[in-house]
Design a protein around this motif. Structure first.
Motif, PDB file in Angstrom:
ATOM      1  N   TYR A  17       0.815  -1.210   0.000  1.00  0.00           N
ATOM      2  CA  TYR A  17       0.000   0.000   0.000  1.00  0.00           C
ATOM      3  C   TYR A  17       0.853   1.267   0.000  1.00  0.00           C
ATOM      4  O   TYR A  17       0.470   2.282  -0.586  1.00  0.00           O
ATOM      5  CB  TYR A  17      -0.974  -0.008   1.189  1.00  0.00           C
ATOM      6  CG  TYR A  17      -2.216  -0.807   0.908  1.00  0.00           C
ATOM      7  CD1 TYR A  17      -3.252  -0.280   0.148  1.00  0.00           C
ATOM      8  CD2 TYR A  17      -2.340  -2.116   1.371  1.00  0.00           C
ATOM      9  CE1 TYR A  17      -4.390  -1.028  -0.127  1.00  0.00           C
ATOM     10  CE2 TYR A  17      -3.470  -2.874   1.102  1.00  0.00           C
ATOM     11  CZ  TYR A  17      -4.494  -2.318   0.348  1.00  0.00           C
ATOM     12  OH  TYR A  17      -5.613  -3.055   0.060  1.00  0.00           O
ATOM     13  N   GLU A  67     -11.348   5.267  -1.592  1.00  0.00           N
ATOM     14  CA  GLU A  67     -11.351   3.991  -0.857  1.00  0.00           C
ATOM     15  C   GLU A  67      -9.935   3.452  -0.660  1.00  0.00           C
ATOM     16  O   GLU A  67      -9.568   3.029   0.440  1.00  0.00           O
ATOM     17  CB  GLU A  67     -12.204   2.969  -1.610  1.00  0.00           C
ATOM     18  CG  GLU A  67     -13.706   3.256  -1.541  1.00  0.00           C
ATOM     19  CD  GLU A  67     -14.519   2.206  -2.291  1.00  0.00           C
ATOM     20  OE1 GLU A  67     -13.891   1.300  -2.895  1.00  0.00           O
ATOM     21  OE2 GLU A  67     -15.752   2.294  -2.269  1.00  0.00           O
ATOM     22  N   ARG A 121      -7.921   3.199   2.921  1.00  0.00           N
ATOM     23  CA  ARG A 121      -7.483   1.882   3.366  1.00  0.00           C
ATOM     24  C   ARG A 121      -5.962   1.878   3.566  1.00  0.00           C
ATOM     25  O   ARG A 121      -5.444   1.263   4.495  1.00  0.00           O
ATOM     26  CB  ARG A 121      -7.879   0.817   2.346  1.00  0.00           C
ATOM     27  CG  ARG A 121      -7.669  -0.589   2.896  1.00  0.00           C
ATOM     28  CD  ARG A 121      -8.290  -1.723   2.122  1.00  0.00           C
ATOM     29  NE  ARG A 121      -8.786  -1.436   0.816  1.00  0.00           N
ATOM     30  CZ  ARG A 121     -10.088  -1.229   0.556  1.00  0.00           C
ATOM     31  NH1 ARG A 121     -10.989  -1.253   1.549  1.00  0.00           N
ATOM     32  NH2 ARG A 121     -10.488  -0.997  -0.675  1.00  0.00           N
ATOM     33  N   LEU A 173      -5.142   3.293   6.922  1.00  0.00           N
ATOM     34  CA  LEU A 173      -5.426   2.343   7.992  1.00  0.00           C
ATOM     35  C   LEU A 173      -4.341   1.267   8.074  1.00  0.00           C
ATOM     36  O   LEU A 173      -3.929   0.870   9.173  1.00  0.00           O
ATOM     37  CB  LEU A 173      -6.800   1.693   7.762  1.00  0.00           C
ATOM     38  CG  LEU A 173      -8.010   2.633   7.893  1.00  0.00           C
ATOM     39  CD1 LEU A 173      -9.288   1.914   7.504  1.00  0.00           C
ATOM     40  CD2 LEU A 173      -8.121   3.172   9.317  1.00  0.00           C
ATOM     41  N   THR A 177      -5.809  -1.920  10.224  1.00  0.00           N
ATOM     42  CA  THR A 177      -6.516  -2.941   9.441  1.00  0.00           C
ATOM     43  C   THR A 177      -5.495  -3.812   8.745  1.00  0.00           C
ATOM     44  O   THR A 177      -4.350  -3.381   8.500  1.00  0.00           O
ATOM     45  CB  THR A 177      -7.446  -2.285   8.398  1.00  0.00           C
ATOM     46  OG1 THR A 177      -8.218  -3.307   7.756  1.00  0.00           O
ATOM     47  CG2 THR A 177      -6.655  -1.531   7.336  1.00  0.00           C
ATOM     48  N   PRO A 200      -5.541  -6.053   5.455  1.00  0.00           N
ATOM     49  CA  PRO A 200      -6.255  -6.555   4.282  1.00  0.00           C
ATOM     50  C   PRO A 200      -5.715  -7.911   3.822  1.00  0.00           C
ATOM     51  O   PRO A 200      -4.528  -8.213   4.001  1.00  0.00           O
ATOM     52  CB  PRO A 200      -5.982  -5.478   3.232  1.00  0.00           C
ATOM     53  CG  PRO A 200      -4.697  -4.863   3.654  1.00  0.00           C
ATOM     54  CD  PRO A 200      -4.693  -4.886   5.138  1.00  0.00           C
ATOM     55  N   THR A 242      -8.366  -8.470  -1.245  1.00  0.00           N
ATOM     56  CA  THR A 242      -8.553  -7.016  -1.174  1.00  0.00           C
ATOM     57  C   THR A 242      -7.411  -6.281  -1.879  1.00  0.00           C
ATOM     58  O   THR A 242      -7.625  -5.303  -2.614  1.00  0.00           O
ATOM     59  CB  THR A 242      -8.639  -6.560   0.289  1.00  0.00           C
ATOM     60  OG1 THR A 242      -9.711  -7.264   0.950  1.00  0.00           O
ATOM     61  CG2 THR A 242      -8.889  -5.063   0.380  1.00  0.00           C
ATOM     62  N   ASP A 268      -7.742  -3.780  -5.053  1.00  0.00           N
ATOM     63  CA  ASP A 268      -7.261  -2.393  -5.056  1.00  0.00           C
ATOM     64  C   ASP A 268      -6.255  -2.157  -6.176  1.00  0.00           C
ATOM     65  O   ASP A 268      -6.251  -1.097  -6.816  1.00  0.00           O
ATOM     66  CB  ASP A 268      -6.624  -2.072  -3.699  1.00  0.00           C
ATOM     67  CG  ASP A 268      -7.663  -1.933  -2.603  1.00  0.00           C
ATOM     68  OD1 ASP A 268      -8.851  -1.788  -2.937  1.00  0.00           O
ATOM     69  OD2 ASP A 268      -7.285  -1.959  -1.414  1.00  0.00           O
TER      70      ASP A 268
END
Length: 298
Positions: A204, A251, A255, A258, A264, A266, A270, A274
């Motif tokens: 991410y 979104e 995410r 987070l 979170t 994922p 997920t 993404d």
């Protein structure tokens, strides 16, 4: 008797086989700039080598040598130097070194007096008076046309180089080029196998960095410096990004925050979702730009 004969024989040997070095200066008084001649001669050379100062370097500093010629035969050597002096005063030509067959010989020294022959109060007249000539445009063009053409060529080259650089920058920052580059960056991210290895944090972080850089250059939004909440507000106010693409960005960015703060975790599905949605967003960006251009009337 034998002694007398030996002495006579030795004297004859010296006279017959010795070299004779001589020098001559044609004038000992010269006017400013007048040409003088200095000559060095060596007779009875018997094929021996003669070594002296190089051409145009035999006379001292004040003597401006304008011609220095050397002629050498088996039994005779001549060096003739023509010179000028451009200062008033007395100047010396010292004893000059000449090495003949390994033995050192010297010329006799000379003194040269240089005088200014112009008398005080003499009037100098031109042979002919200057004639005034009127020049027209054609005359000036003939005189300066190459300078003008040179300046015009330089200006044209500068303009061409500027346009090439400008076009190159525009090409590099064009929507199509930026889209293709970002798609390559996304493919490189996928090759790192963060998704397969469950390294969601690295995934991410890099995904959002790629997206921020893309939005900054593609949409002229300062996505690289804004916080996520501020960026979402700017997107909605800007209206450059379609609602569908805004939703994807919102979104994924939320995410990513987070995940970054470990709130979170994922799963692989997920992360795959993404990744594919961000890829879709990049591909559809050109349509967003077309719509924005229609709205602004460009």
């Amino acid at each position: 008797m034998k002694k007398i004969f030996f002495i006579v024989f030795s004297l004859l040997n010296v006279v017959l086989f010795a070299q004779t070095l001589g020098s001559k200066l044609d004038k000992k008084t010269l006017a400013l700039g007048e040409v003088g001649t200095f000559r060095v001669s060596i007779s009875n050379l018997q094929g021996k080598d003669v070594v002296s100062a190089p051409v145009n370097e035999l006379l001292p500093f004040h003597f401006e040598e304008i011609k220095d010629s050397i002629s050498k035969e088996a039994d005779h050597y001549d060096r003739i130097i023509e010179f000028q002096v451009f200062e008033e005063g007395k100047f010396n030509i010292p004893a000059l070194d000449f090495r003949i067959g390994g033995e050192l010989y010297h010329t006799i020294p000379y003194e040269v007096e240089v005088i200014n022959t112009a008398q005080k109060g003499d009037q100098i007249n031109d042979i002919m008076k200057n004639k005034e000539v009127k020049l027209d445009v054609k005359d000036y063009w003939q005189m300066y046309k190459w300078y003008i053409l040179g300046v015009l060529i330089v200006l044209a080259l500068i303009f061409i180089i500027y346009q090439i650089i400008k076009y190159g920058k525009r090409r590099k920052s064009s929507p199509a080029v930026m889209t293709n580059q970002t798609l390559k960056d996304l493919e490189n991210l996928k090759k790192k196998k963060y998704i397969e290895n469950g390294d969601y944090r690295s995934f991410y972080v890099e995904l959002i960095d790629i997206s921020r850089n893309f939005m900054t250059k593609q949409y002229q939004i300062p996505a690289d410096v804004l916080l996520t909440d501020d960026l979402i507000d700017v997107m909605k106010l800007n209206n450059a990004i379609s609602p569908e693409n805004e939703k994807i960005v919102e979104e994924i960015f939320l995410r990513g925050d987070l995940v970054k703060f470990a709130k979170t975790f994922p799963d692989q599905t997920t992360m795959e979702k993404d990744f594919n949605e961000m890829k879709t967003f990049v591909k559809r960006s050109s349509k967003d730009l077309e719509m924005d251009q229609l709205r602004t009337g460009v």
